[in-house]
Write a protein that holds these residues in place. Structure first.
Motif, PDB file in Angstrom:
ATOM      1  N   VAL A   1       0.976  -1.429  -0.162  1.00 36.55           N
ATOM      2  CA  VAL A   1       0.085  -0.121   0.074  1.00 36.55           C
ATOM      3  C   VAL A   1       1.091   1.279  -0.075  1.00 36.55           C
ATOM      4  O   VAL A   1       0.716   2.117  -0.709  1.00 36.55           O
ATOM      5  CB  VAL A   1      -0.706   0.006   1.359  1.00 36.55           C
ATOM      6  CG1 VAL A   1      -1.763   1.416   1.565  1.00 36.55           C
ATOM      7  CG2 VAL A   1      -2.171  -1.193   1.165  1.00 36.55           C
ATOM      8  N   VAL A   2       1.832   1.145   0.682  1.00 33.16           N
ATOM      9  CA  VAL A   2       2.878   2.519   0.981  1.00 33.16           C
ATOM     10  C   VAL A   2       3.518   2.667  -0.464  1.00 33.16           C
ATOM     11  O   VAL A   2       3.533   3.715  -0.975  1.00 33.16           O
ATOM     12  CB  VAL A   2       4.054   2.315   2.074  1.00 33.16           C
ATOM     13  CG1 VAL A   2       5.008   3.244   2.042  1.00 33.16           C
ATOM     14  CG2 VAL A   2       3.068   2.104   3.398  1.00 33.16           C
ATOM     15  N   GLY A   3       4.066   1.447  -0.941  1.00 37.80           N
ATOM     16  CA  GLY A   3       4.640   1.574  -2.265  1.00 37.80           C
ATOM     17  C   GLY A   3       3.753   1.937  -3.338  1.00 37.80           C
ATOM     18  O   GLY A   3       4.301   3.222  -4.263  1.00 37.80           O
ATOM     19  N   VAL A   4       2.648   1.729  -3.397  1.00 37.19           N
ATOM     20  CA  VAL A   4       1.718   2.059  -4.454  1.00 37.19           C
ATOM     21  C   VAL A   4       1.378   3.599  -4.288  1.00 37.19           C
ATOM     22  O   VAL A   4       1.321   4.200  -5.239  1.00 37.19           O
ATOM     23  CB  VAL A   4       0.390   0.981  -4.527  1.00 37.19           C
ATOM     24  CG1 VAL A   4      -0.550   1.887  -5.650  1.00 37.19           C
ATOM     25  CG2 VAL A   4       0.813  -0.391  -5.147  1.00 37.19           C
ATOM     26  N   MET A   5       1.244   4.043  -3.182  1.00 34.07           N
ATOM     27  CA  MET A   5       0.740   5.405  -2.803  1.00 34.07           C
ATOM     28  C   MET A   5       1.732   6.302  -2.941  1.00 34.07           C
ATOM     29  O   MET A   5       1.513   7.099  -3.821  1.00 34.07           O
ATOM     30  CB  MET A   5       0.397   5.408  -1.220  1.00 34.07           C
ATOM     31  CG  MET A   5      -0.156   6.385  -0.809  1.00 34.07           C
ATOM     32  SD  MET A   5      -0.860   6.172   1.017  1.00 34.07           S
ATOM     33  CE  MET A   5       0.559   6.285   1.784  1.00 34.07           C
ATOM     34  N   PHE A   6       3.024   5.833  -2.678  1.00 29.10           N
ATOM     35  CA  PHE A   6       4.189   6.946  -3.188  1.00 29.10           C
ATOM     36  C   PHE A   6       4.479   7.029  -4.384  1.00 29.10           C
ATOM     37  O   PHE A   6       4.927   7.913  -4.918  1.00 29.10           O
ATOM     38  CB  PHE A   6       5.321   6.595  -2.231  1.00 29.10           C
ATOM     39  CG  PHE A   6       5.391   7.228  -0.878  1.00 29.10           C
ATOM     40  CD1 PHE A   6       5.638   8.737  -0.704  1.00 29.10           C
ATOM     41  CD2 PHE A   6       4.667   6.577   0.374  1.00 29.10           C
ATOM     42  CE1 PHE A   6       5.535   9.100   0.429  1.00 29.10           C
ATOM     43  CE2 PHE A   6       4.557   7.305   1.511  1.00 29.10           C
ATOM     44  CZ  PHE A   6       5.085   8.645   1.649  1.00 29.10           C
ATOM     45  N   SER A   7       4.002   5.559  -5.191  1.00 28.53           N
ATOM     46  CA  SER A   7       4.526   5.822  -6.931  1.00 28.53           C
ATOM     47  C   SER A   7       3.358   6.691  -7.349  1.00 28.53           C
ATOM     48  O   SER A   7       4.034   7.249  -8.276  1.00 28.53           O
ATOM     49  CB  SER A   7       4.555   4.397  -7.228  1.00 28.53           C
ATOM     50  OG  SER A   7       3.208   3.834  -7.255  1.00 28.53           O
ATOM     51  N   TRP A   8       2.356   6.772  -6.665  1.00 28.80           N
ATOM     52  CA  TRP A   8       1.481   7.937  -7.289  1.00 28.80           C
ATOM     53  C   TRP A   8       1.834   9.324  -7.022  1.00 28.80           C
ATOM     54  O   TRP A   8       1.632  10.238  -7.591  1.00 28.80           O
ATOM     55  CB  TRP A   8       0.091   7.728  -6.780  1.00 28.80           C
ATOM     56  CG  TRP A   8      -0.487   6.438  -7.197  1.00 28.80           C
ATOM     57  CD1 TRP A   8      -0.294   5.745  -8.285  1.00 28.80           C
ATOM     58  CD2 TRP A   8      -1.868   5.617  -6.864  1.00 28.80           C
ATOM     59  NE1 TRP A   8      -0.951   4.552  -8.688  1.00 28.80           N
ATOM     60  CE2 TRP A   8      -2.150   4.643  -7.759  1.00 28.80           C
ATOM     61  CE3 TRP A   8      -2.636   5.959  -5.831  1.00 28.80           C
ATOM     62  CZ2 TRP A   8      -3.408   3.769  -7.389  1.00 28.80           C
ATOM     63  CZ3 TRP A   8      -3.898   5.099  -5.576  1.00 28.80           C
ATOM     64  CH2 TRP A   8      -3.923   4.070  -6.462  1.00 28.80           C
ATOM     65  N   PHE A   9       2.134   9.366  -5.719  1.00 26.55           N
ATOM     66  CA  PHE A   9       2.531  10.669  -5.231  1.00 26.55           C
ATOM     67  C   PHE A   9       3.722  11.297  -5.978  1.00 26.55           C
ATOM     68  O   PHE A   9       3.818  12.370  -6.220  1.00 26.55           O
ATOM     69  CB  PHE A   9       3.086  10.763  -3.682  1.00 26.55           C
ATOM     70  CG  PHE A   9       1.959  10.506  -2.602  1.00 26.55           C
ATOM     71  CD1 PHE A   9       0.508  10.706  -3.138  1.00 26.55           C
ATOM     72  CD2 PHE A   9       2.370  10.292  -1.186  1.00 26.55           C
ATOM     73  CE1 PHE A   9      -0.201  10.398  -2.224  1.00 26.55           C
ATOM     74  CE2 PHE A   9       1.257  10.356  -0.328  1.00 26.55           C
ATOM     75  CZ  PHE A   9      -0.159  10.246  -0.950  1.00 26.55           C
ATOM     76  N   LEU A  10       4.746  10.317  -6.289  1.00 26.71           N
ATOM     77  CA  LEU A  10       6.185  10.893  -6.985  1.00 26.71           C
ATOM     78  C   LEU A  10       6.109  10.476  -8.354  1.00 26.71           C
ATOM     79  O   LEU A  10       6.941  10.891  -9.115  1.00 26.71           O
ATOM     80  CB  LEU A  10       7.141   9.709  -6.263  1.00 26.71           C
ATOM     81  CG  LEU A  10       7.392  10.117  -4.704  1.00 26.71           C
ATOM     82  CD1 LEU A  10       8.413   9.117  -4.383  1.00 26.71           C
ATOM     83  CD2 LEU A  10       7.854  11.508  -4.359  1.00 26.71           C
ATOM     84  N   ASP A  11       4.849  10.419  -8.945  1.00 26.16           N
ATOM     85  CA  ASP A  11       4.801  10.167 -10.295  1.00 26.16           C
ATOM     86  C   ASP A  11       5.176  11.548 -11.020  1.00 26.16           C
ATOM     87  O   ASP A  11       4.804  12.407 -10.772  1.00 26.16           O
ATOM     88  CB  ASP A  11       3.262   9.943 -10.647  1.00 26.16           C
ATOM     89  CG  ASP A  11       3.237   9.492 -12.048  1.00 26.16           C
ATOM     90  OD1 ASP A  11       2.665   8.396 -12.695  1.00 26.16           O
ATOM     91  OD2 ASP A  11       3.071  10.490 -13.141  1.00 26.16           O
ATOM     92  N   PRO A  12       6.098  11.475 -12.125  1.00 23.38           N
ATOM     93  CA  PRO A  12       6.585  12.525 -12.691  1.00 23.38           C
ATOM     94  C   PRO A  12       5.296  13.455 -13.404  1.00 23.38           C
ATOM     95  O   PRO A  12       5.635  14.628 -13.527  1.00 23.38           O
ATOM     96  CB  PRO A  12       7.477  11.973 -13.788  1.00 23.38           C
ATOM     97  CG  PRO A  12       7.353  10.666 -13.870  1.00 23.38           C
ATOM     98  CD  PRO A  12       6.493  10.163 -12.720  1.00 23.38           C
ATOM     99  N   LYS A  13       4.434  12.737 -13.855  1.00 22.84           N
ATOM    100  CA  LYS A  13       3.250  13.534 -14.644  1.00 22.84           C
ATOM    101  C   LYS A  13       2.356  14.117 -13.514  1.00 22.84           C
ATOM    102  O   LYS A  13       1.974  15.085 -13.891  1.00 22.84           O
ATOM    103  CB  LYS A  13       2.756  12.624 -15.780  1.00 22.84           C
ATOM    104  CG  LYS A  13       3.697  12.371 -16.641  1.00 22.84           C
ATOM    105  CD  LYS A  13       2.990  11.212 -17.700  1.00 22.84           C
ATOM    106  CE  LYS A  13       4.167  10.939 -18.801  1.00 22.84           C
ATOM    107  NZ  LYS A  13       4.366  12.020 -19.782  1.00 22.84           N
ATOM    108  N   ILE A  14       1.691  13.069 -12.891  1.00 17.47           N
ATOM    109  CA  ILE A  14       0.515  13.359 -12.218  1.00 17.47           C
ATOM    110  C   ILE A  14       0.595  13.449 -10.634  1.00 17.47           C
ATOM    111  O   ILE A  14      -0.315  13.532  -9.767  1.00 17.47           O
ATOM    112  CB  ILE A  14      -0.722  12.436 -12.828  1.00 17.47           C
ATOM    113  CG1 ILE A  14      -0.194  11.069 -12.398  1.00 17.47           C
ATOM    114  CG2 ILE A  14      -1.236  12.845 -13.961  1.00 17.47           C
ATOM    115  CD1 ILE A  14      -1.424  10.335 -12.292  1.00 17.47           C
ATOM    116  N   GLY A  15       1.863  13.235 -10.287  1.00 18.83           N
ATOM    117  CA  GLY A  15       2.020  12.902  -8.843  1.00 18.83           C
ATOM    118  C   GLY A  15       1.866  14.255  -8.081  1.00 18.83           C
ATOM    119  O   GLY A  15       1.996  15.345  -8.470  1.00 18.83           O
TER     120      GLY A  15
END
Lengths: 301, 443
Positions: free
Chosen positions: A117-131
């Protein structure tokens, strides 16, 4: 006769726990070591012994040894940064006159989530386009600071380490808070009478008083950092181009992607031995530091 | 050394009266019995005997599979239980089932590398002879070829066919038609060559949009697609089995594609996304956010689009454009995806085989294609059942690479890492080819 009966009863009551430890810890441990001398694809009934072949293979594996460097980085970050942040938060919450229950809950919360959950959540937060991180920077007019956090080798390790610190600070926080509450107030009163303020109180009262907690938290966070897996796998899977690769990820790949369980077991044995050695060093250092300071604390009491 | 797990259930000793010692003995015996019973009985099937158990890996196809299973039960009276374990747990559960000798009657068949240990261990029925008859004639040749283990397979599986598939996927380029139009381009007119495609992507970039993206986990498929410009299927097979070196002119030209894309500045964010959800992130950027004009992906992406972005349908697909200096006719990567293997040790093996044969029949594949957007493996399925967005790739699906063996997983991992390193300008093409030779040798 009575003593014998008591021993027998104690043995019977201990038996379930010992059986569990044997089944789920001792046997797998021994089997793991045994497997490191065998070749197995994970399914076949045949597991021929291959001597030291797996260990020779691992010794020549530059990727595995290269990934050790990242494990040390994550271990150091866990030991220094995560512990420092946890301790600062614990001391702040201990001093807080209002809302300490709220902050206790909030600070501990990250550790409740699963790694995925943490990994997926932060992959969204840190997404270069929509993070959300880059979007927030843009909203603040800081477009120049937007970045491909996980895709750029210069920032990928830092980004993963930051997520690791966020995820693990709750564990250290709760133990440090308990440790701080355990330090008697009389020591602070005595220190005040001696003219000790802020830093001096921390250095000569708080730090020595919490040394036993610091020792155990340090060992556990160091080991967590060295054994980091889920966060890396979900966020980067070792990328970009292997810059965030860690030994646990290599072990996982050997076993579950390449079906080379013997090599994975050999890697595990080597890595496990390194962890035990480091933990021993860490405990020795903690005892050396803690032992001296503890005696001073006792004298202070 | 053998890893067979056989155990007999023990029963607690009967006690005439329940003294403390007797009670403790009974509790201990009960615990031992429970523990030993949990180790399994050494059987070969999870089914109850009257029903057939199908361990299903796919989430996207679960509903369609369930419908077809119910239809089969109505027609024949044979009960089919679909055990939907999902993609994350499938291989783990299958492995533990094989270790406890408790395998399902039927289980999903995935890529040949992952399934090879099960086939080697005798957990899959050899379908070779059966495929020589009318059943085999219903499949596309590419599906049969890509699921056949040949004599030189590096996994050392006994030559044969061990799975039957109802999906014949392929990988290609998906483009956002409106973004192309906004840049003065026609998405219905696929580029003739790779240099033309890169020019199109440059124009997209000039129009202020992100041009092109693909996941690190699919970089090996992109490279293999493009390699068919320079290699025959036999030559590709020779490299994948380690008979030919990666350090050859053909592979140099193939990997040059990554350099050209990088130097043209058309790779979105300047790097390839990695991580567990790298391709989902690419698909999200294309289908959900429409933030990138073109992606490289598999035909199964259309199913993802239909489920997560049903309103976005304005996209097209076409095969990877041919190389300007290619020496061969380019061919798609694909052939076989979702399918099933039959457990020959099951008491229901014959019934299970009949169900799989029924499931892969063109009539059922037509029903499948209506529920799930896919390219069926049956030749006889009418073209109108193929989603419109897939027609570009589907038109070339007969040109799928017929490579007998696939890259081993160690090489795939090294290639994905190398592709990322090339895009980041950290390694040259020659260095990456050297890494691939090393990975092949050490596998």
């Amino acid at each position: 006769m009575r003593h014998r009966n008591r021993m027998l009863a104690a043995g019977v009551f201990l038996a379930p726990a010992l059986a569990m430890i044997a089944v789920f810890t001792v046997i797998p441990f021994v089997q793991g070591i045994l497997l490191s001398f065998q070749s197995w694809d994970g399914v076949s009934a045949d597991t021929p012994f291959v001597g030291l072949d797996n260990y020779r293979w691992v010794m020549d594996d530059t990727e595995f040894w290269g990934s050790m460097k990242n494990a040390v980085v994550f271990g150091a970050v866990g030991l220094v940064v995560a512990n420092a942040v946890s301790m600062v938060m614990a001391l702040a919450v201990h001093r807080a006159r209002r809302g300490s229950a709220f902050f206790r809950t909030v600070y501990y919360l990250p550790g409740v989530f699963s790694t995925v959950v943490v990994g997926v959540m932060f992959s969204w937060f840190l997404d270069p386009k929509i993070g959300i991180v880059n979007q927030a920077l843009k909203t603040l007019g800081l477009d120049g600071l937007t970045h491909n956090w996980l895709g750029d080798p210069k920032t990928a390790v830092i980004a993963v380490a930051a997520v690791f610190v966020w995820y693990h600070w709750g564990f250290g926080f709760i133990l440090f808070l308990a440790g701080r509450q355990d330090v008697p107030n009389e020591l602070y009163e005595a220190a005040s009478l001696d003219g000790a303020r802020g830093w001096a109180q921390f250095r000569y009262v708080t730090w020595p008083g919490m040394s036993h907690v610091t020792g155990i938290v340090s060992v556990l966070t160091l080991l967590s950092g060295l054994q980091i897996f889920g966060t890396v796998q979900v966020l980067t899977n070792g990328g970009p181009a292997g810059h965030t690769s860690v030994p646990t990820l290599n072990i996982y790949q050997q076993a579950f992607q390449f079906n080379e369980y013997g090599r994975a077991a050999a890697m595990s044995v080597i890595f496990g031995a390194c962890l035990v050695a480091l933990a021993c060093v860490q405990l020795w250092v903690s005892r050396r530091l803690g032992g001296g300071t503890n005696s001073r604390t006792e004298k202070g009491r | 050394m053998r890893r067979d797990h056989t155990a007999e259930a023990a029963s607690p000793t009967a006690a005439t009266f329940l003294s403390r010692r007797g009670f403790l003995g009974a509790v201990g015996g009960g615990l031992a019995a429970t523990t030993l019973a949990a180790c399994g009985s050494g059987g070969g099937s999870t089914g109850s005997g009257s029903e057939i158990v199908f361990m299903n890996q796919s989430r996207g196809q679960a509903a369609a599979l369930g419908q077809l299973a119910r239809k089969y039960t109505q027609q024949t009276g044979v009960k089919i239980k679909i055990d939907d374990v999902g993609p994350a747990d499938f291989l783990t559960k299958l492995q533990s089932s094989s270790q406890s000798h408790n395998m399902p009657d039927i289980y999903s068949a995935m890529d040949s590398f992952s399934m090879a240990p099960y086939y080697k261990a005798g957990w899959a029925m050899d379908l070779t002879e059966r495929m020589k008859g009318s059943w085999g004639d219903t499949f596309r040749p590419a599906t049969l070829r890509t699921t056949t283990f040949t004599a030189d397979n590096p996994q050392h599986v006994k030559p044969g066919i061990y799975s039957a598939h109802w999906e014949s996927p392929a990988l290609g380029i998906f483009v956002n038609a409106s973004m192309f139009k906004a840049a003065g381009l026609d998405a219905d007119q696929p580029p003739a060559t790779m240099s033309e495609f890169i020019d199109q992507l440059r124009k997209i970039k000039k129009s202020g949009k992100d041009p092109f993206w693909f996941a690190a986990s699919l970089s090996n498929q992109l490279v293999q697609s493009y390699a068919s410009n320079y290699f025959t299927d036999e030559e590709l097979n020779a490299t994948f089995t380690g008979k030919s070196s990666w350090k050859s002119e053909g592979w140099r030209r193939t990997f040059q594609l990554l350099v050209d894309l990088r130097d043209a500045g058309v790779i979105s964010t300047g790097s390839l996304p990695s991580g567990n959800s790298d391709n989902p992130n690419v698909e999200k950027a294309f289908f959900n956010n429409q933030g990138v004009a073109a992606i490289f992906d598999g035909t199964s992406a259309v199913g993802v689009a239909r489920a997560t972005a049903p309103d976005f349908t304005d996209f097209r697909s076409f095969p990877v454009p041919k190389a300007d200096d290619g020496t061969q006719t380019p061919r798609l990567v694909g052939g076989a995806a979702k399918g099933a293997a039959v457990n020959p040790r099951s008491k229901n093996a014959d019934k299970a085989l009949k169900f799989v044969q029924w499931l892969t029949d063109p009539d059922q594949q037509t029903a499948f294609a209506k529920e799930v957007p896919l390219i069926p493996s049956a030749r006889a399925v009418p073209a109108e059942n193929i989603p419109q967005q897939l027609t570009g790739i589907a038109a070339k699906v007969s040109d799928v690479q017929l490579v007998a063996n696939q890259m081993n997983q160690q090489v795939v991992t090294a290639l994905q890492k190398g592709a990322e390193a090339i895009v980041l300008k950290e390694r040259s093409v020659d260095q990456v080819l050297g890494d691939l030779d090393t990975a092949q040798r050490r596998a």
